[in-house]
Scaffold this active site. Sequence first.
Site, PDB file in Angstrom:
ATOM      1  N   ASP A 174      32.538  26.595 -20.176  1.00 20.47           N
ATOM      2  CA  ASP A 174      32.950  25.950 -19.012  1.00 20.47           C
ATOM      3  C   ASP A 174      32.531  27.056 -17.761  1.00 20.47           C
ATOM      4  O   ASP A 174      31.963  28.037 -17.992  1.00 20.47           O
ATOM      5  CB  ASP A 174      34.307  25.755 -18.494  1.00 20.47           C
ATOM      6  CG  ASP A 174      35.244  27.047 -19.208  1.00 20.47           C
ATOM      7  OD1 ASP A 174      34.756  28.290 -19.546  1.00 20.47           O
ATOM      8  OD2 ASP A 174      36.381  27.012 -19.680  1.00 20.47           O
ATOM      9  N   ASP A 186      48.617  26.784 -20.456  1.00 20.96           N
ATOM     10  CA  ASP A 186      49.286  25.473 -20.328  1.00 20.96           C
ATOM     11  C   ASP A 186      48.722  24.743 -21.550  1.00 20.96           C
ATOM     12  O   ASP A 186      48.663  23.461 -21.729  1.00 20.96           O
ATOM     13  CB  ASP A 186      48.678  24.684 -19.166  1.00 20.96           C
ATOM     14  CG  ASP A 186      47.313  24.520 -18.971  1.00 20.96           C
ATOM     15  OD1 ASP A 186      46.560  25.102 -19.919  1.00 20.96           O
ATOM     16  OD2 ASP A 186      46.855  23.720 -18.045  1.00 20.96           O
ATOM     17  N   HIS A 209      45.731  24.516 -22.714  1.00 21.31           N
ATOM     18  CA  HIS A 209      44.368  24.197 -22.545  1.00 21.31           C
ATOM     19  C   HIS A 209      43.252  24.827 -23.578  1.00 21.31           C
ATOM     20  O   HIS A 209      43.187  26.028 -23.831  1.00 21.31           O
ATOM     21  CB  HIS A 209      43.702  23.923 -21.375  1.00 21.31           C
ATOM     22  CG  HIS A 209      43.461  25.245 -20.554  1.00 21.31           C
ATOM     23  ND1 HIS A 209      43.754  25.321 -19.166  1.00 21.31           N
ATOM     24  CD2 HIS A 209      42.909  26.348 -20.984  1.00 21.31           C
ATOM     25  CE1 HIS A 209      43.072  26.684 -18.635  1.00 21.31           C
ATOM     26  NE2 HIS A 209      42.814  27.229 -19.880  1.00 21.31           N
ATOM     27  N   GLU A 243      42.539  20.350 -19.114  1.00 19.63           N
ATOM     28  CA  GLU A 243      43.842  20.215 -18.926  1.00 19.63           C
ATOM     29  C   GLU A 243      44.763  19.433 -19.448  1.00 19.63           C
ATOM     30  O   GLU A 243      44.218  18.252 -20.110  1.00 19.63           O
ATOM     31  CB  GLU A 243      43.861  20.308 -17.459  1.00 19.63           C
ATOM     32  CG  GLU A 243      43.161  21.378 -16.721  1.00 19.63           C
ATOM     33  CD  GLU A 243      43.744  22.905 -16.603  1.00 19.63           C
ATOM     34  OE1 GLU A 243      44.244  22.954 -17.608  1.00 19.63           O
ATOM     35  OE2 GLU A 243      43.684  23.574 -15.855  1.00 19.63           O
TER      36      GLU A 243
END
Length: 263
Positions: free
Chosen positions: A67, A136, A138, A143
């Site tokens: 990413d 979270d 991910h 997400e």
Amino acid sequence: MEITIARSYEEMSAISAGIIAREIKRKHDLVLGLATGDTPVGTYKELVKIFKEEGLDFSKVTTFNLDEYVGLPPLHKNSYNYFMWENLFKHINITPSKVFVPQGNTEDPEEFCAWYEAQIKKAGGIDLQILGIGGDGHIAFNEPGSSFASPTRVKALFEQTIVDNSRFFDKKEDVPRFAITMGVGTILEAKKILMIVNGKRKADVVAQFIEGPVTSQITASALQLHRHVNVVLDAEAASRLKRTEYYNWVRDNKHLVQKEVGR
Ligand code: GLP
């Protein structure tokens, strides 16, 4: 999933680098998926050590990063491209034309994402994908709610991710709100996966993705659907798992399979 619980961050890094080095020795033109963040820094240091001390050859290896922040040029000090060169590429004999990191400042993100997917396919697909996990749950920047079939695309960052990653920026407002990220689908297509996690901060999310239900709310749980996943954790990250005794027994008794087969 094969779970290895290391005693420390250092041991976790050495085990992970060992797995990567073994794959490169087995296939000199390995296609390696790479991750950023604090977690893999120790693993990359170990790989540099193996390169320097044992001459591990990266010259034929192709890399694809997971990413990149939208808007950041490749040489920006907070870009993942910059991170990769600082922490790994500039210390080894990687071939620059075989390095792929999503381009954060591309003029046409949609076209770029399709091109990136095509490059992965052209390289023959990812042989080994390194992953970390976000607070979270991910993987890459997928997400909560990301489709398990998703390809590389632009994703809006979740508030918790912005807060978590603000430690790398001067202030929270500087964290980009969007990122180009490989999709969960892209990641699941990798032949093998190595997930690395350390620290107490990740203990809850680790228990959820390994022992909880498969859900797009914790995108790392998609790894339960993959055929070949190694998870290397330090003891703190593993502290909320319920079945650690079983995982440790399996790790220490793999050799028994041979005996059973030979009976
Ligand atoms: C970012 C990256 C993820 C990475 C995560 C964890 O959000 N997009 O790929 O796994 O951070 O980072 P850290 O290792 O710093 O906890």
